[in-house]
Design a protein around this motif. Structure first.
Motif, short mmCIF file in Angstrom:
data_model
loop_
_atom_site.label_atom_id
_atom_site.label_comp_id
_atom_site.label_asym_id
_atom_site.label_seq_id
_atom_site.Cartn_x
_atom_site.Cartn_y
_atom_site.Cartn_z
N THR A 86 -33.86 0.74 26.93
CA THR A 86 -33.86 -0.66 26.45
C THR A 86 -34.27 -0.77 24.98
O THR A 86 -34.11 -1.81 24.36
N VAL A 87 -34.84 0.32 24.43
CA VAL A 87 -35.42 0.24 23.08
C VAL A 87 -34.49 0.84 22.03
O VAL A 87 -34.10 2.01 22.13
N PHE A 88 -34.14 0.01 21.02
CA PHE A 88 -33.31 0.46 19.91
C PHE A 88 -34.10 0.28 18.61
O PHE A 88 -34.90 -0.64 18.48
N LEU A 89 -33.85 1.17 17.67
CA LEU A 89 -34.57 1.10 16.39
C LEU A 89 -33.63 0.68 15.25
O LEU A 89 -32.45 1.04 15.23
N ALA A 90 -34.19 -0.08 14.34
CA ALA A 90 -33.50 -0.44 13.08
C ALA A 90 -34.60 -0.52 12.03
O ALA A 90 -35.03 -1.60 11.64
N THR A 91 -35.10 0.64 11.64
CA THR A 91 -36.23 0.66 10.71
C THR A 91 -36.18 1.93 9.86
O THR A 91 -35.26 2.73 9.99
N GLY A 92 -37.17 2.07 8.96
CA GLY A 92 -37.24 3.29 8.14
C GLY A 92 -36.26 3.29 6.97
O GLY A 92 -35.79 4.34 6.56
N ILE A 97 -37.29 -7.76 16.99
CA ILE A 97 -38.69 -7.87 16.55
C ILE A 97 -38.73 -7.69 15.04
O ILE A 97 -38.44 -6.61 14.52
N GLY A 98 -39.06 -8.76 14.33
CA GLY A 98 -39.13 -8.72 12.87
C GLY A 98 -37.98 -9.50 12.25
O GLY A 98 -36.82 -9.27 12.58
N ALA A 99 -38.33 -10.42 11.35
CA ALA A 99 -37.31 -11.23 10.66
C ALA A 99 -37.27 -10.91 9.18
O ALA A 99 -37.18 -11.78 8.33
N GLY A 100 -37.36 -9.59 8.86
CA GLY A 100 -37.03 -9.14 7.51
C GLY A 100 -35.51 -9.09 7.41
O GLY A 100 -34.79 -9.53 8.31
N ILE A 101 -35.02 -8.55 6.30
CA ILE A 101 -33.56 -8.53 6.10
C ILE A 101 -32.86 -7.71 7.19
O ILE A 101 -31.76 -8.05 7.63
N VAL A 102 -33.54 -6.65 7.69
CA VAL A 102 -32.88 -5.81 8.70
C VAL A 102 -32.83 -6.53 10.05
O VAL A 102 -31.77 -6.59 10.69
N ALA A 162 -37.23 -3.96 14.48
CA ALA A 162 -36.85 -4.09 13.07
C ALA A 162 -38.11 -4.47 12.30
O ALA A 162 -38.13 -5.46 11.56
N THR A 163 -39.14 -3.68 12.50
CA THR A 163 -40.48 -4.04 12.03
C THR A 163 -40.85 -3.36 10.72
O THR A 163 -42.02 -3.40 10.31
N GLY A 164 -39.90 -2.71 10.06
CA GLY A 164 -40.14 -2.14 8.73
C GLY A 164 -41.31 -1.18 8.73
O GLY A 164 -41.47 -0.34 9.63
#
Ligand SMILES: Cc1cc2nc3c(=O)[nH]c(=O)nc-3n(C[C@H](O)[C@H](O)[C@H](O)COP(=O)(O)OP(=O)(O)OC[C@H]3O[C@@H](n4cnc5c(N)ncnc54)[C@H](O)[C@@H]3O)c2cc1C
Length: 374
Positions: A324-330, A10-15, A196-198
Protein backbone atom coordinates in the motif's frame (compact mmCIF):
# COMPACT_ATOMS: atom_id res chain seq x y z
CA UNK A 1 -15.06 -2.44 4.57
CA UNK A 2 -14.03 -0.42 1.49
CA UNK A 3 -11.21 2.08 2.04
CA UNK A 4 -12.38 5.72 2.30
CA UNK A 5 -9.91 6.86 -0.38
CA UNK A 6 -7.96 5.37 -3.27
CA UNK A 7 -4.91 7.41 -2.32
CA UNK A 8 -3.73 9.48 0.64
CA UNK A 9 -0.96 11.85 -0.43
CA UNK A 10 1.14 12.86 2.58
CA UNK A 11 2.68 16.30 2.07
CA UNK A 12 1.54 19.25 -0.03
CA UNK A 13 4.91 20.36 -1.36
CA UNK A 14 5.37 20.51 -5.12
CA UNK A 15 5.86 16.73 -5.32
CA UNK A 16 2.78 15.83 -3.27
CA UNK A 17 0.77 18.45 -5.16
CA UNK A 18 1.84 16.99 -8.50
CA UNK A 19 1.02 13.45 -7.32
CA UNK A 20 -2.43 14.51 -6.08
CA UNK A 21 -3.06 16.31 -9.39
CA UNK A 22 -2.03 13.28 -11.45
CA UNK A 23 -3.92 10.68 -9.38
CA UNK A 24 -7.08 12.81 -9.26
CA UNK A 25 -6.88 13.21 -13.05
CA UNK A 26 -6.86 9.41 -13.24
CA UNK A 27 -10.23 9.45 -11.48
CA UNK A 28 -8.90 8.25 -8.12
CA UNK A 29 -10.46 9.40 -4.83
CA UNK A 30 -7.58 11.38 -3.33
CA UNK A 31 -6.95 13.21 -0.07
CA UNK A 32 -3.86 15.35 0.54
CA UNK A 33 -2.81 15.68 4.17
CA UNK A 34 -0.39 18.46 5.08
CA UNK A 35 0.75 19.40 8.59
CA UNK A 36 1.48 23.00 7.63
CA UNK A 37 0.50 24.94 4.48
CA UNK A 38 0.53 24.13 0.76
CA UNK A 39 4.01 24.56 -0.73
CA UNK A 40 5.57 25.68 2.53
CA UNK A 41 8.46 23.19 2.95
CA UNK A 42 11.49 22.96 0.66
CA UNK A 43 9.11 24.08 -2.09
CA UNK A 44 8.87 27.58 -0.63
CA UNK A 45 12.65 27.68 -0.20
CA UNK A 46 13.56 26.53 -3.73
CA UNK A 47 14.73 28.58 -6.67
CA UNK A 48 12.24 27.28 -9.21
CA UNK A 49 14.74 26.54 -11.96
CA UNK A 50 13.23 24.00 -14.38
CA UNK A 51 16.50 22.62 -15.61
CA UNK A 52 17.79 19.67 -17.62
CA UNK A 53 20.67 18.14 -15.63
CA UNK A 54 23.07 15.43 -16.74
CA UNK A 55 24.71 14.04 -13.62
CA UNK A 56 23.67 10.56 -14.80
CA UNK A 57 21.64 9.17 -17.73
CA UNK A 58 18.73 8.59 -15.31
CA UNK A 59 18.88 12.19 -14.09
CA UNK A 60 18.96 13.46 -17.67
CA UNK A 61 15.98 11.29 -18.62
CA UNK A 62 13.90 12.41 -15.61
CA UNK A 63 14.67 16.13 -15.87
CA UNK A 64 14.14 16.16 -19.63
CA UNK A 65 10.84 14.29 -19.36
CA UNK A 66 9.62 16.55 -16.57
CA UNK A 67 10.63 19.70 -18.41
CA UNK A 68 8.57 18.55 -21.39
CA UNK A 69 5.58 18.08 -19.04
CA UNK A 70 6.06 21.60 -17.60
CA UNK A 71 6.24 22.97 -21.15
CA UNK A 72 2.99 21.24 -22.07
CA UNK A 73 1.30 22.53 -18.93
CA UNK A 74 2.67 26.06 -19.24
CA UNK A 75 -0.21 27.54 -21.31
CA UNK A 76 -2.59 26.59 -18.48
CA UNK A 77 -0.44 28.10 -15.71
CA UNK A 78 -1.80 31.33 -14.18
CA UNK A 79 0.49 34.37 -14.24
CA UNK A 80 1.04 34.09 -10.46
CA UNK A 81 3.32 31.11 -11.20
CA UNK A 82 5.65 33.43 -13.14
CA UNK A 83 6.64 30.69 -15.58
CA UNK A 84 9.35 32.11 -17.84
CA UNK A 85 11.36 30.26 -20.44
CA UNK A 86 14.49 32.37 -19.86
CA UNK A 87 17.02 29.61 -20.61
CA UNK A 88 20.15 28.71 -18.67
CA UNK A 89 23.69 29.91 -19.29
CA UNK A 90 26.29 27.47 -17.95
CA UNK A 91 29.26 29.78 -17.58
CA UNK A 92 32.84 28.75 -18.29
CA UNK A 93 35.41 30.88 -16.47
CA UNK A 94 38.38 29.57 -18.46
CA UNK A 95 39.43 27.30 -21.30
CA UNK A 96 39.41 24.22 -19.02
CA UNK A 97 35.71 24.84 -18.32
CA UNK A 98 35.06 25.33 -22.06
CA UNK A 99 35.95 21.64 -22.43
CA UNK A 100 32.99 20.92 -20.14
CA UNK A 101 30.81 23.27 -22.23
CA UNK A 102 31.63 21.24 -25.34
CA UNK A 103 31.08 17.92 -23.55
CA UNK A 104 27.65 19.07 -22.36
CA UNK A 105 26.84 20.42 -25.82
CA UNK A 106 27.54 17.02 -27.42
CA UNK A 107 25.70 15.09 -24.71
CA UNK A 108 22.61 17.31 -24.86
CA UNK A 109 22.59 17.06 -28.65
CA UNK A 110 22.59 13.25 -28.36
CA UNK A 111 19.52 13.57 -26.10
CA UNK A 112 17.80 16.03 -28.49
CA UNK A 113 18.10 18.98 -26.09
CA UNK A 114 19.00 21.99 -28.25
CA UNK A 115 21.95 24.01 -26.93
CA UNK A 116 24.30 26.67 -28.23
CA UNK A 117 27.97 27.29 -27.42
CA UNK A 118 28.68 30.99 -26.79
CA UNK A 119 32.21 32.36 -27.04
CA UNK A 120 33.50 35.09 -24.75
CA UNK A 121 32.13 37.90 -26.94
CA UNK A 122 28.67 36.34 -27.40
CA UNK A 123 28.42 35.74 -23.64
CA UNK A 124 29.27 39.39 -22.89
CA UNK A 125 26.54 40.46 -25.33
CA UNK A 126 24.01 38.08 -23.83
CA UNK A 127 24.75 39.17 -20.25
CA UNK A 128 26.48 42.58 -20.13
CA UNK A 129 26.70 42.61 -16.32
CA UNK A 130 28.92 39.51 -16.12
CA UNK A 131 32.61 40.16 -15.37
CA UNK A 132 34.90 40.29 -18.38
CA UNK A 133 36.60 38.31 -19.67
CA UNK A 134 34.91 34.95 -19.25
CA UNK A 135 35.71 32.11 -21.63
CA UNK A 136 32.13 31.44 -22.81
CA UNK A 137 29.03 29.48 -21.93
CA UNK A 138 26.56 26.83 -22.93
CA UNK A 139 23.09 28.25 -23.58
CA UNK A 140 20.19 25.86 -22.90
CA UNK A 141 17.22 27.88 -24.24
CA UNK A 142 14.51 25.42 -23.17
CA UNK A 143 15.20 25.77 -19.42
CA UNK A 144 12.66 27.86 -17.50
CA UNK A 145 11.94 29.36 -14.09
CA UNK A 146 8.76 29.49 -12.03
CA UNK A 147 7.54 30.46 -8.56
CA UNK A 148 7.28 27.13 -6.73
CA UNK A 149 4.75 27.79 -3.91
CA UNK A 150 2.19 29.13 -6.40
CA UNK A 151 2.86 26.18 -8.70
CA UNK A 152 2.11 23.81 -5.80
CA UNK A 153 -1.10 25.73 -5.00
CA UNK A 154 -2.18 25.56 -8.63
CA UNK A 155 -1.65 21.78 -8.76
CA UNK A 156 -3.54 21.27 -5.48
CA UNK A 157 -6.44 23.46 -6.67
CA UNK A 158 -6.53 21.52 -9.94
CA UNK A 159 -6.62 18.25 -7.98
CA UNK A 160 -9.48 19.63 -5.85
CA UNK A 161 -11.37 20.55 -9.04
CA UNK A 162 -11.08 16.85 -9.94
CA UNK A 163 -12.64 15.93 -6.58
CA UNK A 164 -9.59 15.64 -4.30
CA UNK A 165 -9.90 16.58 -0.62
CA UNK A 166 -7.31 18.69 1.20
CA UNK A 167 -6.62 18.48 4.94
CA UNK A 168 -4.29 21.18 6.26
CA UNK A 169 -2.86 21.45 9.77
CA UNK A 170 -2.92 17.66 10.30
CA UNK A 171 0.23 15.66 10.93
CA UNK A 172 0.32 12.03 9.93
CA UNK A 173 1.87 9.97 12.69
CA UNK A 174 1.98 6.65 10.85
CA UNK A 175 1.15 5.49 7.34
CA UNK A 176 1.29 1.80 6.53
CA UNK A 177 -0.87 -1.18 5.59
CA UNK A 178 -3.52 1.00 3.96
CA UNK A 179 -4.09 3.18 7.00
CA UNK A 180 -2.90 6.58 8.17
CA UNK A 181 -3.09 7.77 11.74
CA UNK A 182 -3.50 11.52 12.28
CA UNK A 183 -2.37 13.57 15.26
CA UNK A 184 -5.99 14.46 16.08
CA UNK A 185 -6.71 10.80 16.80
CA UNK A 186 -8.57 10.06 13.58
CA UNK A 187 -7.47 7.52 11.01
CA UNK A 188 -8.10 7.19 7.28
CA UNK A 189 -8.10 4.00 5.26
CA UNK A 190 -6.88 4.06 1.69
CA UNK A 191 -5.78 1.63 -1.00
CA UNK A 192 -2.52 3.55 -1.52
CA UNK A 193 -0.42 5.81 0.71
CA UNK A 194 1.95 8.17 -1.07
CA UNK A 195 4.83 9.54 1.01
CA UNK A 196 5.67 12.94 -0.48
CA UNK A 197 7.16 14.30 2.71
CA UNK A 198 10.46 15.63 1.31
CA UNK A 199 13.25 16.00 3.85
CA UNK A 200 10.76 14.98 6.59
CA UNK A 201 10.38 11.49 5.12
CA UNK A 202 12.53 9.74 7.71
CA UNK A 203 10.23 10.75 10.57
CA UNK A 204 7.66 8.30 9.18
CA UNK A 205 10.11 5.88 7.53
CA UNK A 206 13.36 5.99 9.52
CA UNK A 207 15.17 3.50 7.28
CA UNK A 208 14.94 5.65 4.15
CA UNK A 209 18.39 6.61 2.83
CA UNK A 210 17.61 10.35 2.96
CA UNK A 211 19.74 13.08 4.47
CA UNK A 212 18.93 16.75 4.79
CA UNK A 213 21.03 19.07 2.69
CA UNK A 214 20.68 22.69 3.74
CA UNK A 215 20.65 25.55 1.24
CA UNK A 216 20.65 29.35 1.50
CA UNK A 217 19.06 31.83 -0.92
CA UNK A 218 18.97 35.63 -1.06
CA UNK A 219 16.57 37.89 -3.00
CA UNK A 220 17.24 41.44 -4.14
CA UNK A 221 15.02 44.42 -4.68
CA UNK A 222 13.73 45.00 -8.24
CA UNK A 223 16.36 45.56 -10.96
CA UNK A 224 14.63 44.57 -14.23
CA UNK A 225 17.02 43.38 -16.94
CA UNK A 226 20.10 43.14 -14.72
CA UNK A 227 20.35 39.50 -15.79
CA UNK A 228 18.35 37.84 -18.56
CA UNK A 229 19.00 34.10 -18.15
CA UNK A 230 19.44 31.76 -15.22
CA UNK A 231 23.20 32.06 -14.73
CA UNK A 232 25.12 29.13 -13.27
CA UNK A 233 28.87 28.64 -13.04
CA UNK A 234 30.05 25.29 -14.37
CA UNK A 235 31.79 24.83 -11.02
CA UNK A 236 28.23 24.45 -9.60
CA UNK A 237 28.33 20.85 -10.72
CA UNK A 238 31.45 20.21 -8.62
CA UNK A 239 29.81 21.84 -5.61
CA UNK A 240 26.58 19.90 -6.10
CA UNK A 241 28.55 16.63 -6.23
CA UNK A 242 30.57 17.19 -3.07
CA UNK A 243 29.22 14.94 -0.35
CA UNK A 244 31.70 15.82 2.35
CA UNK A 245 32.21 19.56 2.51
CA UNK A 246 30.01 22.66 2.61
CA UNK A 247 30.01 24.41 -0.73
CA UNK A 248 28.76 27.51 -2.49
CA UNK A 249 28.40 28.28 -6.19
CA UNK A 250 27.38 31.21 -8.36
CA UNK A 251 23.75 30.67 -9.38
CA UNK A 252 21.51 33.68 -10.13
CA UNK A 253 17.95 33.70 -11.38
CA UNK A 254 15.98 36.57 -12.93
CA UNK A 255 12.44 36.83 -11.56
CA UNK A 256 9.55 38.31 -13.49
CA UNK A 257 9.24 40.95 -10.75
CA UNK A 258 12.68 42.26 -11.72
CA UNK A 259 14.18 40.76 -8.57
CA UNK A 260 17.23 38.51 -8.60
CA UNK A 261 17.35 35.28 -6.69
CA UNK A 262 20.90 34.55 -5.55
CA UNK A 263 22.12 31.07 -4.69
CA UNK A 264 23.35 28.69 -3.79
CA UNK A 265 24.86 26.73 -0.94
CA UNK A 266 24.93 23.06 0.07
CA UNK A 267 25.56 21.71 3.56
CA UNK A 268 25.14 18.25 5.04
CA UNK A 269 24.69 17.74 8.77
CA UNK A 270 23.06 21.15 9.38
CA UNK A 271 19.76 20.61 11.19
CA UNK A 272 19.15 24.18 12.25
CA UNK A 273 17.32 26.44 9.80
CA UNK A 274 19.06 29.63 11.01
CA UNK A 275 21.08 31.67 8.50
CA UNK A 276 24.76 30.74 8.61
CA UNK A 277 26.44 34.11 8.05
CA UNK A 278 29.78 32.68 6.93
CA UNK A 279 28.04 30.60 4.24
CA UNK A 280 25.96 33.61 3.19
CA UNK A 281 29.05 35.78 2.98
CA UNK A 282 30.96 33.31 0.79
CA UNK A 283 27.88 32.83 -1.43
CA UNK A 284 27.57 36.59 -2.01
CA UNK A 285 31.34 36.93 -2.51
CA UNK A 286 31.16 34.24 -5.21
CA UNK A 287 28.24 36.07 -6.84
CA UNK A 288 30.17 39.36 -6.89
CA UNK A 289 33.12 37.60 -8.57
CA UNK A 290 30.85 36.83 -11.55
CA UNK A 291 28.48 39.83 -11.40
CA UNK A 292 30.55 42.67 -9.88
CA UNK A 293 27.73 45.23 -10.18
CA UNK A 294 25.49 43.19 -7.90
CA UNK A 295 27.47 44.58 -4.95
CA UNK A 296 25.62 47.90 -5.51
CA UNK A 297 22.13 46.33 -5.41
CA UNK A 298 19.98 45.97 -2.28
CA UNK A 299 19.10 42.56 -0.99
CA UNK A 300 15.83 42.33 0.91
CA UNK A 301 15.68 38.84 2.41
CA UNK A 302 17.69 35.66 2.96
CA UNK A 303 16.37 32.24 3.97
CA UNK A 304 17.26 28.58 4.15
CA UNK A 305 15.64 25.29 3.17
CA UNK A 306 16.36 21.58 3.35
CA UNK A 307 16.80 19.38 0.30
CA UNK A 308 16.08 15.65 0.69
CA UNK A 309 19.24 13.97 -0.58
CA UNK A 310 19.69 10.28 -1.48
CA UNK A 311 23.12 8.58 -1.83
CA UNK A 312 22.86 8.31 -5.65
CA UNK A 313 21.24 11.74 -6.19
CA UNK A 314 18.11 10.19 -7.71
CA UNK A 315 14.66 10.37 -6.10
CA UNK A 316 12.74 7.44 -4.64
CA UNK A 317 9.65 6.89 -6.78
CA UNK A 318 7.39 3.83 -6.64
CA UNK A 319 6.35 0.90 -4.48
CA UNK A 320 7.89 -0.43 -1.28
CA UNK A 321 7.67 -3.80 0.44
CA UNK A 322 4.32 -2.72 1.94
CA UNK A 323 2.05 -3.02 -1.14
CA UNK A 324 0.00 0.00 0.00
CA UNK A 325 3.00 2.31 0.49
CA UNK A 326 4.49 4.29 -2.42
CA UNK A 327 7.30 6.82 -2.24
CA UNK A 328 7.73 10.15 -4.02
CA UNK A 329 10.59 11.76 -2.15
CA UNK A 330 14.37 12.30 -2.14
CA UNK A 331 14.44 14.89 -4.95
CA UNK A 332 17.33 16.90 -3.51
CA UNK A 333 17.89 20.05 -5.59
CA UNK A 334 15.64 19.06 -8.49
CA UNK A 335 12.20 18.50 -6.98
CA UNK A 336 10.58 21.50 -8.63
CA UNK A 337 11.86 20.39 -12.02
CA UNK A 338 11.06 16.70 -11.60
CA UNK A 339 7.74 16.91 -9.73
CA UNK A 340 5.53 16.40 -12.79
CA UNK A 341 7.51 13.42 -14.11
CA UNK A 342 7.58 11.94 -10.61
CA UNK A 343 3.79 12.13 -10.46
CA UNK A 344 3.42 10.48 -13.89
CA UNK A 345 5.81 7.66 -12.98
CA UNK A 346 4.04 7.18 -9.66
CA UNK A 347 0.60 7.00 -11.31
CA UNK A 348 1.97 4.57 -13.91
CA UNK A 349 3.41 2.43 -11.14
CA UNK A 350 0.15 2.36 -9.15
CA UNK A 351 -1.90 1.68 -12.27
CA UNK A 352 0.64 -0.89 -13.49
CA UNK A 353 1.22 0.88 -16.83
CA UNK A 354 4.37 1.21 -18.87
CA UNK A 355 5.93 4.64 -18.36
CA UNK A 356 7.27 7.05 -20.96
CA UNK A 357 10.76 6.56 -19.46
CA UNK A 358 11.99 3.48 -17.54
CA UNK A 359 11.15 3.81 -13.83
CA UNK A 360 13.83 1.32 -12.67
CA UNK A 361 16.57 3.84 -11.75
CA UNK A 362 14.20 5.58 -9.32
CA UNK A 363 12.58 2.55 -7.69
CA UNK A 364 13.00 2.49 -3.88
CA UNK A 365 13.95 -1.21 -4.20
CA UNK A 366 17.44 -0.19 -5.36
CA UNK A 367 18.12 0.36 -1.65
CA UNK A 368 17.40 -2.23 1.02
CA UNK A 369 14.36 -0.72 2.72
CA UNK A 370 12.28 -1.85 5.62
CA UNK A 371 9.19 0.34 5.33
CA UNK A 372 6.74 -1.35 7.67
CA UNK A 373 7.22 -0.60 11.34
CA UNK A 374 4.67 -2.54 13.33
C1 LIG B 1 17.92 26.52 -1.57
C2 LIG B 1 17.20 25.56 -2.47
C3 LIG B 1 17.15 25.80 -3.84
C4 LIG B 1 16.48 24.91 -4.68
N1 LIG B 1 16.38 25.20 -6.01
C5 LIG B 1 15.71 24.34 -6.83
C6 LIG B 1 15.59 24.63 -8.21
O1 LIG B 1 16.01 25.69 -8.68
N2 LIG B 1 14.96 23.72 -9.01
C7 LIG B 1 14.48 22.55 -8.52
O2 LIG B 1 13.96 21.75 -9.31
N3 LIG B 1 14.54 22.27 -7.20
C8 LIG B 1 15.15 23.13 -6.35
N4 LIG B 1 15.27 22.85 -5.03
C9 LIG B 1 14.75 21.58 -4.55
C10 LIG B 1 13.26 21.63 -4.36
O3 LIG B 1 12.91 22.80 -3.62
C11 LIG B 1 12.81 20.36 -3.62
O4 LIG B 1 13.35 19.22 -4.24
C12 LIG B 1 11.29 20.26 -3.65
O5 LIG B 1 10.69 21.44 -3.17
C13 LIG B 1 10.84 19.07 -2.82
O6 LIG B 1 9.43 19.08 -2.80
P1 LIG B 1 8.67 18.06 -1.87
O7 LIG B 1 7.23 18.23 -2.14
O8 LIG B 1 9.29 16.71 -2.01
O9 LIG B 1 9.07 18.51 -0.39
P2 LIG B 1 8.53 19.73 0.48
O10 LIG B 1 8.29 20.94 -0.31
O11 LIG B 1 9.46 19.84 1.65
O12 LIG B 1 7.11 19.21 0.95
C14 LIG B 1 6.97 18.16 1.89
C15 LIG B 1 5.73 18.47 2.70
O13 LIG B 1 5.42 17.36 3.51
C16 LIG B 1 4.88 17.85 4.72
N5 LIG B 1 4.99 16.79 5.72
C17 LIG B 1 6.15 16.17 6.09
N6 LIG B 1 5.86 15.21 7.02
C18 LIG B 1 4.50 15.24 7.21
C19 LIG B 1 3.61 14.48 8.03
N7 LIG B 1 4.06 13.50 8.84
N8 LIG B 1 2.29 14.76 7.98
C20 LIG B 1 1.82 15.74 7.16
N9 LIG B 1 2.63 16.49 6.36
C21 LIG B 1 3.95 16.23 6.39
C22 LIG B 1 5.75 19.08 5.02
O14 LIG B 1 5.11 19.97 5.91
C23 LIG B 1 5.95 19.66 3.63
O15 LIG B 1 4.99 20.67 3.33
C24 LIG B 1 15.89 23.73 -4.15
C25 LIG B 1 15.92 23.50 -2.77
C26 LIG B 1 16.56 24.41 -1.94
C27 LIG B 1 16.56 24.15 -0.46
Amino acid sequence: MNPTYDAVVIGAGIVGAACAYELAREGMRVVIVERDIVGGGATAAGMGHIVVMDDSPAQLALTQYSQSLWNSLSPALPSSIEYDCCGTLWIAADEAEMIEVRRKHALYASANVPTQVLDSHALAEAEPNLRKPLAGALLVPSDAVLYPPCAASFLITSAQQQGADLMLGKTILSAEHGKVQLNDGTSISSAYLVHATGAGATSLLPDLPIKKRKGHLVITDRYPGFVRHQLVELGYLKSAHSVISDSVAFNVQPRRTGQLLIGSSRQYGAEDSAIDHSILESMLKRTCEYLPGIANLSTIRAWTGFRAATPDKLPLIGPTDDPTVFLATGHEGLGITTSLATARLLADSILKRTSAIPIDPYLPARFALETAHA
